[in-house]
Design a protein around this motif. Structure first.
Motif, mmCIF file in Angstrom:
data_model
loop_
_atom_site.group_PDB
_atom_site.id
_atom_site.type_symbol
_atom_site.label_atom_id
_atom_site.label_comp_id
_atom_site.label_asym_id
_atom_site.label_seq_id
_atom_site.Cartn_x
_atom_site.Cartn_y
_atom_site.Cartn_z
ATOM 1 N N SER A 1 0.558 -1.265 -0.142
ATOM 2 C CA SER A 1 -0.343 0.527 -0.243
ATOM 3 C C SER A 1 0.638 1.137 0.032
ATOM 4 C CB SER A 1 -1.050 0.109 1.645
ATOM 5 O OG SER A 1 -0.200 0.814 2.172
ATOM 6 N N ILE A 2 0.559 2.699 -0.308
ATOM 7 C CA ILE A 2 0.490 3.499 -0.651
ATOM 8 C C ILE A 2 0.094 4.157 -0.472
ATOM 9 C CG2 ILE A 2 2.213 5.485 -2.080
ATOM 10 C CD1 ILE A 2 3.319 2.576 -4.059
ATOM 11 N N THR A 3 0.105 4.932 0.633
ATOM 12 C CA THR A 3 -1.178 6.311 1.408
ATOM 13 C C THR A 3 0.121 7.430 1.641
ATOM 14 O OG1 THR A 3 -0.791 5.893 3.682
ATOM 15 C CG2 THR A 3 -1.759 4.734 2.534
ATOM 16 N N TYR A 4 -0.861 8.367 1.129
ATOM 17 C CA TYR A 4 -0.335 10.099 1.014
ATOM 18 C C TYR A 4 -1.323 10.448 1.412
ATOM 19 C CZ TYR A 4 0.392 15.049 -1.679
ATOM 20 O OH TYR A 4 0.656 15.687 -1.546
ATOM 21 N N ASN A 5 -0.643 11.127 2.969
ATOM 22 C CA ASN A 5 -1.909 12.095 3.610
ATOM 23 C C ASN A 5 -2.984 11.162 3.872
ATOM 24 O OD1 ASN A 5 -0.428 14.039 3.989
ATOM 25 N ND2 ASN A 5 -1.352 15.270 2.125
ATOM 26 N N GLY A 6 -2.928 9.347 4.169
ATOM 27 C CA GLY A 6 -3.908 8.962 4.310
ATOM 28 C C GLY A 6 -4.249 8.225 3.666
ATOM 29 N N GLU A 7 -4.448 8.469 2.480
ATOM 30 C CA GLU A 7 -5.246 8.480 1.027
ATOM 31 C C GLU A 7 -4.591 7.190 0.111
ATOM 32 O OE1 GLU A 7 -7.714 10.952 -1.672
ATOM 33 O OE2 GLU A 7 -6.601 11.664 -0.287
ATOM 34 N N GLU A 8 -4.673 5.794 0.823
ATOM 35 C CA GLU A 8 -4.994 5.375 -0.849
ATOM 36 C C GLU A 8 -4.412 5.338 -2.486
ATOM 37 O OE1 GLU A 8 -3.652 1.971 -0.275
ATOM 38 O OE2 GLU A 8 -2.521 2.265 -2.267
ATOM 39 N N LEU A 9 -2.795 5.486 -2.807
ATOM 40 C CA LEU A 9 -2.381 5.557 -3.805
ATOM 41 C C LEU A 9 -2.815 4.978 -5.137
ATOM 42 C CD1 LEU A 9 0.425 8.562 -4.057
ATOM 43 C CD2 LEU A 9 -2.091 8.750 -4.062
ATOM 44 N N LEU A 10 -2.622 3.765 -4.055
ATOM 45 C CA LEU A 10 -2.791 1.980 -5.763
ATOM 46 C C LEU A 10 -3.543 2.489 -6.335
ATOM 47 C CD1 LEU A 10 0.315 0.865 -5.099
ATOM 48 C CD2 LEU A 10 -1.331 -0.951 -3.718
ATOM 49 N N GLY A 11 -3.622 2.234 -7.672
ATOM 50 C CA GLY A 11 -4.493 2.036 -8.614
ATOM 51 C C GLY A 11 -5.039 3.232 -8.893
#
Ligand SMILES: Nc1ncnc2c1ncn2[C@@H]1O[C@H](COP(=O)(O)OP(=O)(O)O)[C@@H](O)[C@H]1O
Ligand SMILES: [Mg+2]
Lengths: 237, 367
Positions: A57-67
């Motif tokens: 998983s890759i999160t940015y400020n808690g938001e998932e970026l994957l996909g």
């Protein structure tokens, strides 16, 4: 700000990234160093979804970026300066900068002025085709172009590659300036010496796995790092 | 750079040369429309249609870097749409004498403009179905698919007898002879293309041509942007095909062989991939040039019976001339430059400099 956990990426059968964990706190410079083929570029490409990740998983400020589409990731404020610069050769310097702001619909004049003040050489060459710039100038343009999207997180893939030492110094000065202006930076380098000097935090990547992590200063003093990366860092092309 | 022009006066001050040029151009077209004979009229009309289709092709191939070879096919769609919907209902039984026109079409007759736009839209729909799979892939898939489509559409039109009248083609299409139709449309399309190419969309097109990886990293949606360019190109090409049908007054499948596409490919390579003005210049050069060399196809040239002058020689000579031009101008006549006032002033200066240098060198070193 950016948090990667257990990221795995494979090209067909080749596993390039084998489950890494990495964190980029807001306002810091984080560097990822490693030899050729370690999977550094792959990691960056996975973050902006230029390659598909297999797991993690890759999160940015808690938001998932994957996909998420690359366009959406850029829109969220993450911009990549790709390895090898990749400026648009037949377009002018100014056009290159404007494409950097493709996702924005507001006025660009102030940003262009700001970039020209950071890189006066670009202003002199505003109407020149980007392909005719020197390597160092192209790298400046690639950085300037990325800045045009007003990124919150700027990711640079080996900005010092193939540049003369003096030019490299200039690029690293700019990196520090941008960071002081509040930009978070994820920097990939083979030139470990320089990278570790500017970095707040650093990771070492070896064949798809993170083998060491610590502050830039710690790794700079680490004996095994010295032997593996710093000794020959000047010999990289 | 782009200052905001808030009054017409300021705008004219900045672009007065262009404004004057436009006025002169319009007067020129008007005069030509009154005075030229029917042969020249047809030729000039053809030039304008070639400008339209070549410009559309350059938008996709030159500006966006996507290799499409479907021009003949999209033109066929536009041409047949105009033919089917504008032929007078009364003459349809005479035209479709082998097999009557399908009843759902037989009584529909549309005004020319409506049929023209419909033809463009039909091309867009077909382009969407070709582009959807092809534009997601990198590489030459689009070229192969569009080439295949061009051939398929011709075969389809040959066999849908009750709609297209098959190999017999459709005759008695109400013709347009005024230059205003073709030149008016061409002018609109040129202006639209200029506006498009210099907008942020246009920059996105060019960025894809230059470097897909970097374009994508900048947030340019590759598929969406390529598709936009491809669909706009298909629309213009369909319109060009519709005008072509109305100019000739007849369509049949043989007009839309791949060799038709070859003409446009020639034009954009000659004019410069990624140059609007280059495309316009080359359209005229190629169309008029092919006509000027027509005497080569006639066995009785110069009143002598020369055996080498026979049908086909024209294209040999023409291709040879083109090869020479491309040898000297690697990137076509204009490259990616535009024939702006600044560009002309620059060229003029450099020619003047060259001439004066020659003069001084002959004066100085004359033996
Ligand atoms: N497009 C690709 N297709 C197949 N394998 C790739 C591709 N890109 C990179 N690799 C492989 O993935 C591994 C990591 O590459 P990369 O992330 O570019 O390393 P680095 O940037 O650290 O030099 C290498 O073994 C490389 O050969
Ligand atoms: Mg790399």
């Amino acid at each position: 700000m950016l948090k990667i956990s257990n990221l795995q990426v494979a090209y067909g059968g080749i596993e390039a990234v084998k489950g890494i964990d990495l964190e980029v706190p807001e306002g810091k410079i984080v560097t990822l160093i490693g030899a050729n083929g370690a999977g550094k570029s792959t990691t960056l490409r996975a973050i902006v979804n230029l390659v598909k990740s297999k797991a993690g998983s890759i999160t940015y400020n808690g938001e998932e970026l994957l996909g998420l589409d690359t366009t959406k990731v850029v829109d969220k404020g993450i911009t990549l300066v790709p390895e090898g610069r990749h400026v648009f050769p037949d377009l002018t310097v100014l056009e290159n900068l404007k494409i950097g702001a493709y996702m924005r619909k507001d006025n660009l004049d102030a940003d262009i002025k700001h970039i020209y003040s950071l890189f006066p050489r670009l202003e002199e060459r505003s109407w020149q085709a980007a392909g005719t710039l020197s390597g160092g100038e192209q790298q400046m343009l690639a950085v300037g172009r990325a800045m045009m999207s007003r990124p919150k997180l700027l990711m640079m893939d080996e900005p010092s590659l193939g540049l003369a030492p003096l030019v490299v110094q200039g690029i690293f000065d700019i990196i520090e300036t941008l960071n002081k202006e509040g930009m978070t930076i994820l920097l990939i380098e083979q030139n470990a010496n320089m990278a570790l000097r500017v970095a707040d935090y650093a990771y070492v990547l070896e064949t798809g796995k993170i083998t060491k992590a610590g502050t830039g200063r710690e790794l700079l003093a680490d004996e095994s790092i010295k032997e593996a990366y710093l000794g020959k860092s000047q010999r990289n092309k | 750079m782009n200052e905001t022009q808030n009054s017409l006066g300021a705008y004219l001050k900045l672009h007065w040369k262009t404004a004057v040029f436009l006025v002169v151009l319009l007067i020129g077209i008007g005069l030509a429309d009154i005075f030229v004979d029917s042969y020249m009229r047809r030729l000039l009309n053809l030039c304008a249609i070639y400008v339209i289709v070549s410009l559309a092709m350059n938008l996709v191939n030159g500006f966006t870097g996507q290799f499409s070879l479907g021009q003949a096919g999209f033109m066929a769609i536009g041409a047949y749409t105009v033919a089917i919907f504008t032929v007078p209902v009364e003459s349809r039984t005479a035209i479709f004498y082998l097999e009557p026109m399908a009843p759902f079409l037989a009584n529909i007759q549309l005004p020319f403009v409506v049929a023209l736009i419909l033809g463009g839209l039909a091309s867009v729909v077909v382009a969407f179905f070709i582009g959807s799979p092809c534009l997601r892939l990198r590489g030459d898939y689009l070229a192969i698919a569009t080439l295949g489509f061009s051939e398929i559409i011709r075969i389809v039109f040959t066999n849908t007898q009750s709609i297209t009248n098959g190999a017999l083609g459709i005759k008695s299409i109400p013709t347009i002879s005024s230059l205003w139709w073709t030149y008016g449309t061409a002018l609109l399309i040129i202006i639209a293309t200029i506006l498009l190419v210099y907008s942020s969309y246009g920059r996105a097109f060019k960025s894809i041509r230059e470097d897909e990886i970097a374009a994508e990293a900048m947030g340019v949606g590759l598929f969406k942007t390529k598709m936009t360019s491809f669909l706009i190109g298909a629309f213009f090409t369909g319109i060009g095909g519709g005008l072509f049908a109305a100019l000739l007054g007849t369509v049949d499948p043989k007009q839309f062989y791949f060799t038709l596409t070859y003409n446009f490919l020639l034009i954009i390579v000659l004019g410069g991939m990624g140059s609007i003005s280059g495309t316009i210049i080359a359209s005229f050069l190629v169309t008029l040039g092919q006509e000027a060399l027509r005497f080569l196809d006639e066995p009785m040239a110069f009143g002598l019976d020369l055996p080498i002058f026979r049908p086909g020689l024209r294209m040999v000579v023409f291709s040879f001339l083109l090869m020479i031009i491309v040898l000297f101008y690697r990137k076509g006549l204009m490259g990616t430059n535009e024939l702006t006032w600044d560009f002309m002033a620059q060229k003029f200066q450099s020619i003047k400099k060259k001439l004066s240098r020659k003069k001084t060198s002959t004066e100085g070193g004359g033996k």
